[in-house]
Design a protein around this motif. Structure first.
Motif, mmCIF file in Angstrom:
data_model
loop_
_atom_site.group_PDB
_atom_site.id
_atom_site.type_symbol
_atom_site.label_atom_id
_atom_site.label_comp_id
_atom_site.label_asym_id
_atom_site.label_seq_id
_atom_site.Cartn_x
_atom_site.Cartn_y
_atom_site.Cartn_z
ATOM 1 N N ASP A 54 -15.467 8.764 54.864
ATOM 2 C CA ASP A 54 -15.148 8.713 56.331
ATOM 3 C C ASP A 54 -16.322 8.711 56.910
ATOM 4 O O ASP A 54 -17.426 9.404 56.412
ATOM 5 N N VAL A 55 -16.327 8.247 58.693
ATOM 6 C CA VAL A 55 -17.558 8.119 58.994
ATOM 7 C C VAL A 55 -18.085 8.932 59.813
ATOM 8 O O VAL A 55 -16.369 8.749 60.989
ATOM 9 N N PHE A 56 -18.798 9.724 60.517
ATOM 10 C CA PHE A 56 -18.733 10.317 61.776
ATOM 11 C C PHE A 56 -19.144 9.331 62.588
ATOM 12 O O PHE A 56 -20.643 9.267 62.176
ATOM 13 N N ILE A 57 -19.325 8.741 64.528
ATOM 14 C CA ILE A 57 -20.206 8.002 64.580
ATOM 15 C C ILE A 57 -21.147 9.140 65.591
ATOM 16 O O ILE A 57 -20.145 9.514 66.814
ATOM 17 N N LEU A 58 -22.125 9.103 65.606
ATOM 18 C CA LEU A 58 -22.828 10.133 66.845
ATOM 19 C C LEU A 58 -24.165 9.759 67.790
ATOM 20 O O LEU A 58 -24.503 8.773 67.150
ATOM 21 N N ASN A 59 -24.214 9.879 68.720
ATOM 22 C CA ASN A 59 -24.576 9.952 70.103
ATOM 23 C C ASN A 59 -25.943 10.811 69.583
ATOM 24 O O ASN A 59 -25.925 12.227 70.017
ATOM 25 N N ASN A 60 -27.340 10.271 69.402
ATOM 26 C CA ASN A 60 -28.123 11.034 68.814
ATOM 27 C C ASN A 60 -29.151 10.985 70.122
ATOM 28 O O ASN A 60 -30.279 11.355 70.051
ATOM 29 N N THR A 61 -28.782 10.545 71.621
ATOM 30 C CA THR A 61 -29.464 10.526 72.961
ATOM 31 C C THR A 61 -29.883 11.986 73.082
ATOM 32 O O THR A 61 -29.090 12.897 72.243
ATOM 33 N N GLY A 204 -18.986 14.989 51.580
ATOM 34 C CA GLY A 204 -19.247 12.911 51.420
ATOM 35 C C GLY A 204 -18.768 12.503 52.565
ATOM 36 O O GLY A 204 -18.504 10.815 52.672
ATOM 37 N N ILE A 205 -18.688 13.455 53.971
ATOM 38 C CA ILE A 205 -18.557 12.266 55.100
ATOM 39 C C ILE A 205 -19.709 11.566 55.548
ATOM 40 O O ILE A 205 -20.637 12.596 55.146
ATOM 41 N N GLU A 206 -20.280 10.494 55.858
ATOM 42 C CA GLU A 206 -21.039 9.827 56.495
ATOM 43 C C GLU A 206 -21.192 10.003 57.521
ATOM 44 O O GLU A 206 -20.445 9.583 58.605
ATOM 45 N N PHE A 207 -22.798 10.087 58.133
ATOM 46 C CA PHE A 207 -23.421 10.198 59.710
ATOM 47 C C PHE A 207 -24.015 8.399 60.109
ATOM 48 O O PHE A 207 -24.620 8.079 59.221
ATOM 49 N N ALA A 208 -23.151 7.898 61.488
ATOM 50 C CA ALA A 208 -24.268 6.650 61.458
ATOM 51 C C ALA A 208 -24.048 7.349 62.852
ATOM 52 O O ALA A 208 -23.403 7.913 63.383
ATOM 53 N N GLU A 209 -26.035 7.346 63.703
ATOM 54 C CA GLU A 209 -25.927 7.119 64.944
ATOM 55 C C GLU A 209 -26.473 6.076 65.341
ATOM 56 O O GLU A 209 -26.539 4.510 65.080
ATOM 57 N N LYS A 245 -24.372 -1.511 59.099
ATOM 58 C CA LYS A 245 -23.882 -1.386 57.451
ATOM 59 C C LYS A 245 -22.751 -0.058 57.183
ATOM 60 O O LYS A 245 -21.859 0.182 56.468
ATOM 61 N N ILE A 246 -23.041 1.779 57.764
ATOM 62 C CA ILE A 246 -22.598 2.413 57.281
ATOM 63 C C ILE A 246 -20.916 1.963 57.965
ATOM 64 O O ILE A 246 -19.911 2.212 57.033
ATOM 65 N N VAL A 247 -20.609 2.269 58.849
ATOM 66 C CA VAL A 247 -19.867 1.834 59.730
ATOM 67 C C VAL A 247 -18.829 0.525 58.817
ATOM 68 O O VAL A 247 -17.362 0.636 58.105
ATOM 69 N N ASN A 248 -19.472 -0.725 58.497
ATOM 70 C CA ASN A 248 -18.520 -1.357 58.916
ATOM 71 C C ASN A 248 -18.121 -2.152 57.384
ATOM 72 O O ASN A 248 -17.292 -1.736 56.493
ATOM 73 N N HIS A 249 -18.662 -0.824 56.262
ATOM 74 C CA HIS A 249 -18.280 -0.582 55.008
ATOM 75 C C HIS A 249 -17.675 0.647 54.692
ATOM 76 O O HIS A 249 -16.332 0.407 53.667
ATOM 77 N N ALA A 250 -16.961 1.409 56.070
ATOM 78 C CA ALA A 250 -16.236 2.571 56.558
ATOM 79 C C ALA A 250 -14.525 1.419 56.298
ATOM 80 O O ALA A 250 -13.733 1.594 55.767
ATOM 81 N N ILE A 251 -15.124 0.816 57.344
ATOM 82 C CA ILE A 251 -14.619 -0.014 57.659
ATOM 83 C C ILE A 251 -13.077 -1.174 56.210
ATOM 84 O O ILE A 251 -12.302 -1.166 55.998
ATOM 85 N N GLU A 252 -14.630 -1.699 56.217
ATOM 86 C CA GLU A 252 -13.672 -2.555 54.471
ATOM 87 C C GLU A 252 -13.629 -2.018 52.997
ATOM 88 O O GLU A 252 -12.427 -2.700 52.740
#
Length: 349
Positions: A54-61, A204-209, A245-252
């Motif tokens: 699974d992926v968490f999308i984080l706002n790194n501002t 095993g959770i991934e982070f996408a910034e 790439k991280i997000v789209n791989h999780a969706i697929e």
């Protein structure tokens, strides 16, 4: 839907003046979209709802100390200057808000230091409270930015009546903040501790910034009843190829994608393709999400509890179903959840 549909009675004592002592021990309301079930947990329990891949999308501002106080030439009146965005680094020109605005006209000068080392001249009016300033400073650009940081205050939300203290400098910032440019924190991310992020990573959770530099427009009240007539202020968004790439791989691979905060959600919905994949992006967004709306990327969301009639609450209602959100908010008030920036959190699945 109308703006008045998002009104509810929020007791003043539920506005969080201070954060919970430990980041990941704020309360967490878990809302299940399919069943309507509502659970009451602690934020650190969020790990129980996600699995490897699974992926968490984080706002790194990163929030910069955007609130300054200057004195008007001749009268010496104190003027609050809230830095919104840098328009021209070389000329040191910024869009700002001033308060009280009625006293500040084109040509006025504001003095920020006793030795007059930092002065600003008003060069334009933008809105009723908005002005464009040219800063006058005898030093390099790096020295100028250091001076702004030295004089500036952490820009806590207006409803927090106290002055910022030393703790706010660290606490009103996510632990993964990197890219300076926000005037307000992406508050859902404030609940993550280093320990919790490590536990999620081990699972095993991934982070996408992504980066969305939060502006004050996010929190502006909606003044029109017809939602389609509300205009959001633009905010800068950067989404990298690696994040896509991280997000789209999780969706697929049929894994869960969780947007951490409304800012992350707005960023990814700004750059979603027709086949529901995330595209790289470097630009601006004024996207306003309200019901009905079809989301293309995330199937889970972490957010705070928002104030009545806010654009943030409207996005939540679009994601989780209006009736379910109103039920959850009613329960949040009854159970005395804390609202807004330093408040408790909600996980929508």
């Amino acid at each position: 839907m109308k703006t008045s549909d998002f009104d509810f009675k929020l007791p003043q004592e539920l506005l969080a003046e201070r954060p919970s002592e430990t980041r990941d021990e704020a309360r967490l309301m878990v809302v299940h979209k399919k069943t309507g079930e509502i659970e009451h947990k602690l934020f650190k329990d969020v790990i129980d709802y996600f699995d490897e891949g699974d992926v968490f999308i984080l706002n790194n501002t990163k929030v910069f100390p955007a609130r300054l106080y200057g004195n008007k030439e001749k009268t010496g009146a104190q003027i609050e200057v809230f830095l919104l965005r840098e328009l021209d680094a070389e000329s040191r020109i910024w869009d700002v808000l001033v308060d009280p605005a009625r006293k500040i006209r084109i040509g006025n000068k504001l003095f920020f230091t006793d030795d007059d080392s930092l002065v600003a001249e008003v060069v334009d009016n933008t809105t009723s409270r908005g002005r464009t300033l040219r800063f006058l400073f005898d030093g390099s650009y790096e020295e100028f930015r250091r001076k702004l940081k030295e004089l500036g205050e952490t820009p806590l939300p207006k409803y927090i009546k106290r002055k910022p203290d030393a703790d706010d400098i660290e606490r009103y910032q996510t632990i993964y903040a990197k890219e300076e440019g926000a005037v307000a924190a992406p508050t859902a991310g404030l609940h993550f501790s280093k320990h919790l992020l490590k536990r999620l990573e081990i699972k095993g959770i991934e982070f996408a910034e992504i980066t969305l530099h939060v502006g004050l427009g996010t929190f502006a009240s909606v003044e029109v009843e017809d939602l389609s007539k509300h205009k959001m202020e633009s905010e800068q968004v950067i989404i990298s190829e690696d994040t896509c790439k991280i997000v789209n791989h999780a969706i697929e691979t049929k894994h869960r994608v969780c947007a951490v905060g409304t800012t992350s959600m707005r960023a990814i919905e700004t750059s979603v393709s027709a086949n529901n994949r995330l595209n790289p992006y470097n630009g601006w967004t004024n996207k306003f999400i309200f019901p009905p709306y079809d989301f293309g990327i995330a199937d889970a969301m972490i957010t705070n509890f928002h104030t009545p009639k806010s654009t943030l609450m409207m996005m939540i209602a679009a994601f989780a179903d209006y009736d379910l959100v109103m039920k959850a908010y009613k329960e949040a008030v009854k159970e005395k959840y804390k609202f807004y920036s330093y408040g408790d959190a909600m996980l929508i699945l």
